[in-house]
Scaffold this motif. Structure first.
Motif, PDB file in Angstrom:
ATOM      1  N   LYS A 388      43.158   6.952  37.584  1.00 52.73           N
ATOM      2  CA  LYS A 388      44.353   6.235  38.011  1.00 52.73           C
ATOM      3  C   LYS A 388      45.583   7.107  37.770  1.00 52.73           C
ATOM      4  O   LYS A 388      45.504   8.164  37.149  1.00 52.73           O
ATOM      5  CB  LYS A 388      44.495   4.915  37.252  1.00 52.73           C
ATOM      6  CG  LYS A 388      44.495   5.061  35.739  1.00 52.73           C
ATOM      7  CD  LYS A 388      44.468   3.704  35.052  1.00 52.73           C
ATOM      8  CE  LYS A 388      44.385   3.844  33.535  1.00 52.73           C
ATOM      9  NZ  LYS A 388      44.321   2.526  32.862  1.00 52.73           N
ATOM     10  N   ASP A 389      46.705   6.667  38.332  1.00 55.30           N
ATOM     11  CA  ASP A 389      48.001   7.308  38.073  1.00 55.30           C
ATOM     12  C   ASP A 389      47.978   8.808  38.380  1.00 55.30           C
ATOM     13  O   ASP A 389      48.294   9.654  37.543  1.00 55.30           O
ATOM     14  CB  ASP A 389      48.433   7.090  36.616  1.00 55.30           C
ATOM     15  CG  ASP A 389      48.563   5.627  36.264  1.00 55.30           C
ATOM     16  OD1 ASP A 389      48.914   4.840  37.159  1.00 55.30           O
ATOM     17  OD2 ASP A 389      48.290   5.261  35.104  1.00 55.30           O
ATOM     18  N   GLY A 390      47.578   9.133  39.598  1.00 55.89           N
ATOM     19  CA  GLY A 390      47.629  10.532  40.005  1.00 55.89           C
ATOM     20  C   GLY A 390      46.395  11.336  39.680  1.00 55.89           C
ATOM     21  O   GLY A 390      46.431  12.564  39.763  1.00 55.89           O
ATOM     22  N   ILE A 391      45.306  10.663  39.316  1.00 50.81           N
ATOM     23  CA  ILE A 391      44.022  11.345  39.167  1.00 50.81           C
ATOM     24  C   ILE A 391      43.168  10.923  40.360  1.00 50.81           C
ATOM     25  O   ILE A 391      42.769   9.769  40.479  1.00 50.81           O
ATOM     26  CB  ILE A 391      43.332  10.997  37.840  1.00 50.81           C
ATOM     27  CG1 ILE A 391      44.213  11.439  36.673  1.00 50.81           C
ATOM     28  CG2 ILE A 391      41.970  11.663  37.756  1.00 50.81           C
ATOM     29  CD1 ILE A 391      43.703  11.041  35.314  1.00 50.81           C
ATOM     30  N   ASP A 392      42.937  11.866  41.265  1.00 46.38           N
ATOM     31  CA  ASP A 392      42.329  11.586  42.558  1.00 46.38           C
ATOM     32  C   ASP A 392      40.874  12.031  42.597  1.00 46.38           C
ATOM     33  O   ASP A 392      40.385  12.732  41.713  1.00 46.38           O
ATOM     34  CB  ASP A 392      43.113  12.301  43.666  1.00 46.38           C
ATOM     35  CG  ASP A 392      44.600  11.964  43.654  1.00 46.38           C
ATOM     36  OD1 ASP A 392      44.936  10.817  43.282  1.00 46.38           O
ATOM     37  OD2 ASP A 392      45.416  12.830  44.017  1.00 46.38           O
TER      38      ASP A 392
END
Length: 780
Positions: A388-392
């Motif tokens: 989440k939060d910019g971890i793709d």
């Protein structure tokens, strides 16, 4: 008035002060090629473009966005777009929502519409089909084919921008080989030549002096120069690393308590390799320092893609480590349940991603981490909620928990495919996990194979545009916004008529395009209206041939190079050839000296690549379904080349000669692959049966196969010697296990000689090959 004529009236090119490098790039190209009498001037962002014969270009700012809104242009905030406008006083506006689409807009307008009337180009707002298109594992810019001959890096990077890409990986080693210490007779260090880790560019206080400073400096300078070129054309640069990668043993001599997981493959390595214990505070500081140093050198870096649990990299206590779950002393104690270990390993992975993201974000707030999930099949259910939060995430599918495939070949429903151009559709079921990621401010990148890697490596420029379109359309239909293109592009100087990537470019501007009409237009652009239909027909036959082929494990991905298929003698008993005579190719195989693949094409270490039954089936399907369409393509290209030569149409001659030779190369590749499957079936069937009649049949099959492969090798030599087309990836420096060299035809001649010399041996495979030990004292 046509756009070409109108551009002659432009006297001012305005760009915003303090804007993006791509704005200046486009302005300079315009002045040089389109309006040489124009002056370039940087102006404030609130500048009103009121001058007749003036052009303003720039990423859309708030002032001009408000102007568009006042004209009732409804621009959704969740879409990326490009805009072009001309008014009656020859005032022009060229803009985009993001810097990375500005060059694509410029290239499209002034590359495809110069002969259009300007009245049809007013208030032209177009939405991009995919908000992010990034390169992944770029063979030519950053990975193992980066030493391809006569490579023009700037032209190649410019092509990414022209095609409508947004992000591009830029970290590559500056040398053909890695700095990893070699072990005599071992191949393992060669795996470090691709996806170089962070410690190949900078050092921290912890590992200072481990790698030669000159090597780090050269690698960092190349990274910086690639990033500079990316910025020049508006692309966002990023990194692709295998992490956490192993460190040299000399490091653990100094810091023995920082040893983490054993990450090497025991069958491929002759000494253990270990990564660092990520749970230790010093190791965390080490990684924080390295990513910070790199960002300080290149603050434009916007992402780090992490591949792992392969090629000397791995996370502690994950199930897919080659030696099994293991790691350092700090993550968990011994004798825990598998679930407890998986949870702890997942937390450790997520902590590492967060550490890197947060450290990099202090320099670039937009920085993101991207990872693959296949290696985390043992931890998937615990790791997924932590993304989440910019971890793709990137991959072929979000539905799988490992390397298994939920997709079938489009023509053979009982044959799975995952990756390659044969994987040409995306299931509606992918929507749920994709939307789950979106809800957590994470992205899901889906892989797409447009070029050589995963398809026909080492060939260049094989056309299969309908397959390309089908995957793009399928992705767009379920709302995928991000694509990761595996393997990079084809450089335009080597593949001047790249219909695959031209379809990709046009789809990026219009997801509702009619594919048959689009390919017709592309053909007309390349060759003119007289021969366009014939070119399109040839492409259709090649596309049908490509989609009719059968996947053959690693051989149809990268094995023609890595396993040296093109130059290995396909004889019934490879082991009968003396080792010194096989050295010309075995010294460059991606394999260890005791790998049974050296004498048995069906095996690779302890893996069965192709079963006897599958090999027979694959050979039969290829024989029945591939040659007809491929030979039809050859006939179309060859006949129309003669027609073009007869009327001296140089443009058509160039195109048909190019496509004909690429098609010839594809046939040679397919023949070798078919013959490899035939070898596996006939040799293994011969050895497995006690039926004399069946043994005779297998021997006859092998005779025909060897005749075919010898002639195929001669065809490759003739193509090499007579073609002016760059139809194959060839090293500009030296032969390596990942790229053929300029000695390719000489090696084919050696292959032919050995096949003729050893073709009469009976089939044989030593089942104890892997247990052989040189200088075995019990045999003396």
């Amino acid at each position: 008035m046509k756009l070409r004529e109108m551009m002659g009236h432009i006297r001012k090119i305005y760009i915003p002060q303090g804007g993006c490098p791509v704005e200046k790039t486009i302005a300079n190209e315009m002045k040089q090629d389109l309006c040489p009498r124009a002056d370039i001037e940087a102006v404030p962002v609130n500048h009103k473009n009121s001058d007749r014969g003036s052009l303003y270009l720039g990423v859309m700012d708030k002032v001009r966005l408000q102007e568009l809104s006042n004209r009732s242009f409804d621009i959704p905030s969740n879409r990326e777009w490009v805009y072009f406008d001309i008014d009656s006083d020859s005032r022009v506006l060229l803009s985009s929502s993001k810097p990375f689409f500005l060059y694509a807009n410029f290239s499209d307008i002034f590359g495809s519409h110069m002969e259009n009337d300007v009245s049809g180009l007013k208030n032209w707002l177009r939405f991009m089909s995919f908000s992010r298109e990034k390169s992944t594992f770029d063979l030519f810019l950053t990975q193992y084919a980066r030493i391809i001959r006569n490579f023009n890096r700037e032209q190649y990077i410019r092509e990414y921008a022209r095609l409508g890409f947004s992000h591009i990986e830029v970290n590559a080693l500056a040398f053909p080989n890695s700095s990893e210490q070699r072990v005599k007779g071992e191949f393992y260090s060669d795996f470090y030549t691709y996806c170089p880790a962070l410690d190949q560019f900078v050092s921290s206080k912890l590992n200072e002096g481990i790698y030669p400073e000159d090597d780090l400096y050269a690698n960092l300078e190349l990274l910086k120069d690639n990033a500079r070129l990316a910025n020049k054309y508006g692309l966002k640069p990023g990194l692709l690393c295998f992490e956490p990668r192993s460190v040299p043993e000399v490091f653990f001599e100094k810091y023995p308590t920082l040893r983490g997981a054993r990450v090497d493959h025991p069958f491929r390595s002759f000494k253990p390799r270990f990564s660092l214990a990520l749970a230790h505070p010093l190791v965390k500081k080490h990684y924080e320092d390295m990513i910070t140093k790199i960002l300080e050198e290149v603050p434009e870096l916007e992402y780090l893609t992490i591949w792992t649990n392969d090629s000397g990299a791995g996370f502690e206590h994950t199930k897919s480590l080659y030696v099994g779950r293991n790691g350092g002393a700090y993550l968990l104690r011994e004798w825990n349940s598998d679930e407890h270990i998986a949870q702890a390993a997942s937390n450790n992975i997520a902590d590492f991603f967060i550490l890197l993201r947060d450290a990099a974000s202090k320099v670039n707030p937009d920085f993101r981490i991207i990872t693959r999930l296949e290696s985390f099949y043992g931890e998937r259910k615990y790791l997924w909620p932590l993304l989440k939060d910019g971890i793709d995430v990137e991959g072929n599918s979000l539905l799988t928990e490992g390397w298994e495939s939920p997709y079938s070949h489009s023509l053979y429903s009982d044959i799975p495919v995952l990756g390659s151009a044969l994987h040409n559709h995306i299931s509606e079921k992918e929507k749920k996990p994709l939307e789950d990621l979106y809800s957590r401010d994470s992205l899901g990148y889906f892989y797409h194979h447009c070029g050589s890697h995963g398809n026909h490596e080492p060939l260049l420029g094989i056309p299969f545009p309908w397959l390309i379109y089908e995957k793009l359309r399928s992705c767009a239909e379920i709302g995928i916004s991000a694509l990761a293109h595996l393997g990079g592009l084809h450089s335009p100087d080597k593949v001047p008529f790249s219909v695959n990537f031209e379809v990709l470019r046009r789809f990026q501007f219009d997801s509702d395009l009619d594919i048959n009409r689009t390919i017709q237009k592309i053909a007309e652009f390349y060759i003119g209206p007289e021969f366009a239909e014939a070119l399109k027909q040839g492409w259709k036959f090649v596309d049908l041939s490509v989609r009719s082929f059968v996947p053959l494990s690693i051989y149809t991905s990268y094995g023609v190079v890595w396993q040296r298929l093109f130059i290995r003698p396909l004889v019934p008993d490879i082991d009968a050839i003396p080792e010194e005579d096989r050295a010309y190719y075995e010294n460059f195989m991606c394999t260890s000296i005791h790998n049974p693949n050296r004498i048995d094409f069906s095996q690779d270490v302890l893996f069965e690549l192709l079963s006897t039954e599958y090999a027979e089936k694959a050979g039969r399907l290829i024989e029945n379904n591939v040659w007809g369409s491929l030979d039809s393509a050859l006939q179309v290209f060859e006949q129309n080349l003669k027609n073009a030569e007869r009327i001296e149409n140089e443009k058509a001659i160039s195109v048909f000669r190019d496509q004909l030779d690429r098609c010839r190369a594809l046939r040679c590749l397919f023949v070798t692959l078919r013959n490899t499957a035939t070898w596996i079936y006939a040799v293994r069937q011969y050895l497995e049966t006690s039926n004399p009649k069946l043994k005779t049949q297998c021997r006859d099959i092998l005779e025909k196969m060897m005749d075919s492969e010898i002639q195929n090798s001669r065809n490759l030599i003739a193509l090499w010697e007579n073609s002016s087309v760059e139809w194959m990836i060839v090293s500009g420096e030296k032969e390596t296990p990942f790229i053929y060299g300029g000695n390719f035809p000489d090696l084919l001649r050696k292959k032919i000689k050995l096949m003729e010399q050893f073709r009469d041996n009976d089939p044989s495979i030593d089942p104890g090959y892997m247990f052989r030990v040189k200088n075995n004292p019990y045999l003396q």
